[in-house]
Design a protein around this motif. Structure first.
Motif, PDB file in Angstrom:
ATOM      1  N   ASP A  28      14.463 -23.319 -10.151  1.00 41.76           N
ATOM      2  CA  ASP A  28      13.195 -23.490  -9.441  1.00 41.76           C
ATOM      3  C   ASP A  28      12.433 -24.719  -9.937  1.00 41.76           C
ATOM      4  O   ASP A  28      11.910 -25.496  -9.137  1.00 41.76           O
ATOM      5  CB  ASP A  28      12.320 -22.240  -9.586  1.00 41.76           C
ATOM      6  N   GLY A  29      12.380 -24.902 -11.250  1.00 43.64           N
ATOM      7  CA  GLY A  29      11.675 -26.056 -11.809  1.00 43.64           C
ATOM      8  C   GLY A  29      12.313 -27.372 -11.420  1.00 43.64           C
ATOM      9  O   GLY A  29      11.620 -28.316 -11.011  1.00 43.64           O
ATOM     10  N   LEU A  30      13.634 -27.448 -11.529  1.00 41.36           N
ATOM     11  CA  LEU A  30      14.338 -28.681 -11.171  1.00 41.36           C
ATOM     12  C   LEU A  30      14.211 -28.961  -9.674  1.00 41.36           C
ATOM     13  O   LEU A  30      14.061 -30.112  -9.263  1.00 41.36           O
ATOM     14  CB  LEU A  30      15.806 -28.602 -11.593  1.00 41.36           C
ATOM     15  N   THR A  31      14.268 -27.906  -8.870  1.00 37.03           N
ATOM     16  CA  THR A  31      14.140 -28.080  -7.420  1.00 37.03           C
ATOM     17  C   THR A  31      12.745 -28.573  -7.049  1.00 37.03           C
ATOM     18  O   THR A  31      12.601 -29.460  -6.198  1.00 37.03           O
ATOM     19  CB  THR A  31      14.477 -26.765  -6.688  1.00 37.03           C
ATOM     20  N   GLN A  32      11.727 -28.026  -7.683  1.00 34.66           N
ATOM     21  CA  GLN A  32      10.371 -28.522  -7.442  1.00 34.66           C
ATOM     22  C   GLN A  32      10.267 -30.003  -7.812  1.00 34.66           C
ATOM     23  O   GLN A  32       9.645 -30.785  -7.087  1.00 34.66           O
ATOM     24  CB  GLN A  32       9.347 -27.711  -8.239  1.00 34.66           C
ATOM     25  N   ASP A  33      10.890 -30.378  -8.922  1.00 33.59           N
ATOM     26  CA  ASP A  33      10.872 -31.789  -9.351  1.00 33.59           C
ATOM     27  C   ASP A  33      11.530 -32.685  -8.309  1.00 33.59           C
ATOM     28  O   ASP A  33      10.977 -33.724  -7.942  1.00 33.59           O
ATOM     29  CB  ASP A  33      11.599 -31.960 -10.688  1.00 33.59           C
ATOM     30  N   ILE A  34      12.697 -32.298  -7.812  1.00 32.34           N
ATOM     31  CA  ILE A  34      13.426 -33.168  -6.892  1.00 32.34           C
ATOM     32  C   ILE A  34      12.715 -33.253  -5.549  1.00 32.34           C
ATOM     33  O   ILE A  34      12.665 -34.327  -4.929  1.00 32.34           O
ATOM     34  CB  ILE A  34      14.916 -32.754  -6.742  1.00 32.34           C
ATOM     35  N   ILE A  35      12.123 -32.175  -5.100  1.00 29.71           N
ATOM     36  CA  ILE A  35      11.371 -32.218  -3.840  1.00 29.71           C
ATOM     37  C   ILE A  35      10.152 -33.123  -3.984  1.00 29.71           C
ATOM     38  O   ILE A  35       9.850 -33.920  -3.084  1.00 29.71           O
ATOM     39  CB  ILE A  35      10.996 -30.792  -3.381  1.00 29.71           C
ATOM     40  N   SER A  36       9.480 -33.048  -5.108  1.00 34.41           N
ATOM     41  CA  SER A  36       8.336 -33.925  -5.372  1.00 34.41           C
ATOM     42  C   SER A  36       8.761 -35.393  -5.369  1.00 34.41           C
ATOM     43  O   SER A  36       8.088 -36.253  -4.780  1.00 34.41           O
ATOM     44  CB  SER A  36       7.707 -33.560  -6.717  1.00 34.41           C
ATOM     45  N   ILE A  37       9.885 -35.684  -5.990  1.00 36.36           N
ATOM     46  CA  ILE A  37      10.405 -37.061  -6.036  1.00 36.36           C
ATOM     47  C   ILE A  37      10.757 -37.547  -4.632  1.00 36.36           C
ATOM     48  O   ILE A  37      10.436 -38.676  -4.262  1.00 36.36           O
ATOM     49  CB  ILE A  37      11.618 -37.143  -6.994  1.00 36.36           C
ATOM     50  N   LYS A  38      11.392 -36.693  -3.842  1.00 39.36           N
ATOM     51  CA  LYS A  38      11.735 -37.078  -2.472  1.00 39.36           C
ATOM     52  C   LYS A  38      10.489 -37.417  -1.659  1.00 39.36           C
ATOM     53  O   LYS A  38      10.460 -38.401  -0.927  1.00 39.36           O
ATOM     54  CB  LYS A  38      12.542 -35.965  -1.792  1.00 39.36           C
ATOM     55  N   LYS A  39       9.444 -36.610  -1.803  1.00 43.57           N
ATOM     56  CA  LYS A  39       8.193 -36.879  -1.094  1.00 43.57           C
ATOM     57  C   LYS A  39       7.580 -38.203  -1.548  1.00 43.57           C
ATOM     58  O   LYS A  39       7.079 -38.981  -0.730  1.00 43.57           O
ATOM     59  CB  LYS A  39       7.208 -35.734  -1.312  1.00 43.57           C
ATOM     60  N   MET A  40       7.605 -38.452  -2.844  1.00 47.89           N
ATOM     61  CA  MET A  40       7.042 -39.692  -3.376  1.00 47.89           C
ATOM     62  C   MET A  40       7.813 -40.909  -2.880  1.00 47.89           C
ATOM     63  O   MET A  40       7.223 -41.937  -2.547  1.00 47.89           O
ATOM     64  CB  MET A  40       7.029 -39.656  -4.904  1.00 47.89           C
ATOM     65  N   LEU A  41       9.135 -40.802  -2.846  1.00 47.50           N
ATOM     66  CA  LEU A  41       9.961 -41.906  -2.345  1.00 47.50           C
ATOM     67  C   LEU A  41       9.644 -42.184  -0.880  1.00 47.50           C
ATOM     68  O   LEU A  41       9.530 -43.345  -0.470  1.00 47.50           O
ATOM     69  CB  LEU A  41      11.448 -41.593  -2.521  1.00 47.50           C
ATOM     70  N   TYR A  42       9.501 -41.124  -0.110  1.00 52.40           N
ATOM     71  CA  TYR A  42       9.184 -41.265   1.314  1.00 52.40           C
ATOM     72  C   TYR A  42       7.836 -41.957   1.499  1.00 52.40           C
ATOM     73  O   TYR A  42       7.705 -42.897   2.275  1.00 52.40           O
ATOM     74  CB  TYR A  42       9.198 -39.891   1.981  1.00 52.40           C
ATOM     75  N   LYS A  43       6.831 -41.501   0.760  1.00 52.61           N
ATOM     76  CA  LYS A  43       5.495 -42.093   0.877  1.00 52.61           C
ATOM     77  C   LYS A  43       5.498 -43.546   0.423  1.00 52.61           C
ATOM     78  O   LYS A  43       4.875 -44.403   1.062  1.00 52.61           O
ATOM     79  CB  LYS A  43       4.484 -41.287   0.069  1.00 52.61           C
ATOM     80  N   LEU A  44       6.174 -43.830  -0.681  1.00 47.73           N
ATOM     81  CA  LEU A  44       6.226 -45.210  -1.172  1.00 47.73           C
ATOM     82  C   LEU A  44       6.942 -46.102  -0.170  1.00 47.73           C
ATOM     83  O   LEU A  44       6.463 -47.204   0.143  1.00 47.73           O
ATOM     84  CB  LEU A  44       6.927 -45.260  -2.537  1.00 47.73           C
ATOM     85  N   SER A  45       8.040 -45.651   0.366  1.00 48.52           N
ATOM     86  CA  SER A  45       8.790 -46.428   1.344  1.00 48.52           C
ATOM     87  C   SER A  45       7.939 -46.731   2.575  1.00 48.52           C
ATOM     88  O   SER A  45       7.933 -47.859   3.085  1.00 48.52           O
ATOM     89  CB  SER A  45      10.052 -45.684   1.757  1.00 48.52           C
ATOM     90  N   ASN A  46       7.198 -45.738   3.042  1.00 51.58           N
ATOM     91  CA  ASN A  46       6.350 -45.935   4.225  1.00 51.58           C
ATOM     92  C   ASN A  46       5.138 -46.804   3.950  1.00 51.58           C
ATOM     93  O   ASN A  46       4.541 -47.328   4.885  1.00 51.58           O
ATOM     94  CB  ASN A  46       5.910 -44.587   4.789  1.00 51.58           C
ATOM     95  N   SER A  47       4.765 -46.969   2.692  1.00 49.78           N
ATOM     96  CA  SER A  47       3.588 -47.788   2.367  1.00 49.78           C
ATOM     97  C   SER A  47       3.916 -49.275   2.237  1.00 49.78           C
ATOM     98  O   SER A  47       3.007 -50.093   2.161  1.00 49.78           O
ATOM     99  CB  SER A  47       2.977 -47.294   1.043  1.00 49.78           C
ATOM    100  N   ILE A  48       5.188 -49.610   2.231  1.00 50.57           N
ATOM    101  CA  ILE A  48       5.595 -51.009   2.058  1.00 50.57           C
ATOM    102  C   ILE A  48       5.490 -51.736   3.395  1.00 50.57           C
ATOM    103  O   ILE A  48       6.068 -51.314   4.389  1.00 50.57           O
ATOM    104  CB  ILE A  48       7.035 -51.103   1.519  1.00 50.57           C
ATOM    105  N   PRO A  49       4.731 -52.839   3.423  1.00 50.20           N
ATOM    106  CA  PRO A  49       4.569 -53.568   4.688  1.00 50.20           C
ATOM    107  C   PRO A  49       5.874 -54.221   5.146  1.00 50.20           C
ATOM    108  O   PRO A  49       6.706 -54.621   4.323  1.00 50.20           O
ATOM    109  CB  PRO A  49       3.505 -54.607   4.371  1.00 50.20           C
ATOM    110  N   ASN A  50       6.029 -54.321   6.446  1.00 54.52           N
ATOM    111  CA  ASN A  50       7.173 -55.044   7.012  1.00 54.52           C
ATOM    112  C   ASN A  50       7.000 -56.532   6.764  1.00 54.52           C
ATOM    113  O   ASN A  50       5.894 -57.032   6.688  1.00 54.52           O
ATOM    114  CB  ASN A  50       7.290 -54.766   8.506  1.00 54.52           C
ATOM    115  N   GLU A  51       8.132 -57.199   6.679  1.00 51.77           N
ATOM    116  CA  GLU A  51       8.095 -58.645   6.464  1.00 51.77           C
ATOM    117  C   GLU A  51       8.140 -59.374   7.786  1.00 51.77           C
ATOM    118  O   GLU A  51       8.583 -58.939   8.770  1.00 51.77           O
ATOM    119  CB  GLU A  51       9.272 -59.080   5.599  1.00 51.77           C
TER     120      GLU A  51
END
Length: 118
Positions: free
Chosen positions: A95-118
């Motif tokens: 449960d702890g590891l799964t919560q960690d990986i889901i949190s990381i996936k969400k953060m990656l998604y948000k960071l990726s979407n925040s990067i402006p297009n070139e």
């Protein structure tokens, strides 16, 4: 150039990788060159790809490497589930590891979407 060590998502991914290395020490020895290796490689791929892309200038490359990290995170999520189903993890650890990986996936998604297009 970005400093990967300053990215919270890298810090969390690195910590998760360390946890997975520690937890897989107790896996059955016959899994050493198969399952353990695959789970460790997938978990280390997440912070590794984040660190690698921080040396690139292109926003498109940055986004692409974050997507690769997210794919590795999905692989880790499945391998954690498989580990639990094979009784390699107790439920609280899973449960702890799964919560960690889901949190990381969400953060990656948000960071990726925040990067402006070139």
């Amino acid at each position: 150039m970005r400093n990967f060590k300053e990215l919270i998502v890298w810090q969390k991914a690195h910590t998760l990788c360390l946890k997975i290395y520690e937890q897989t020490k107790s896996f059955p020895q016959e899994e050493k060159f198969g399952f353990i290796s695959q789970l460790r490689r997938a978990s280390s791929s997440i912070p590794t790809n984040i660190a690698e892309v921080c040396g690139h200038k292109s926003n498109n490359e940055f986004r692409g490497f974050l997507n690769i990290s997210a794919a590795s995170a999905s692989e880790v999520e499945y391998l954690l589930l498989l580990s639990k189903d094979l009784n390699h993890f107790e439920k609280p650890i899973f449960d702890g590891l799964t919560q960690d990986i889901i949190s990381i996936k969400k953060m990656l998604y948000k960071l990726s979407n925040s990067i402006p297009n070139e």
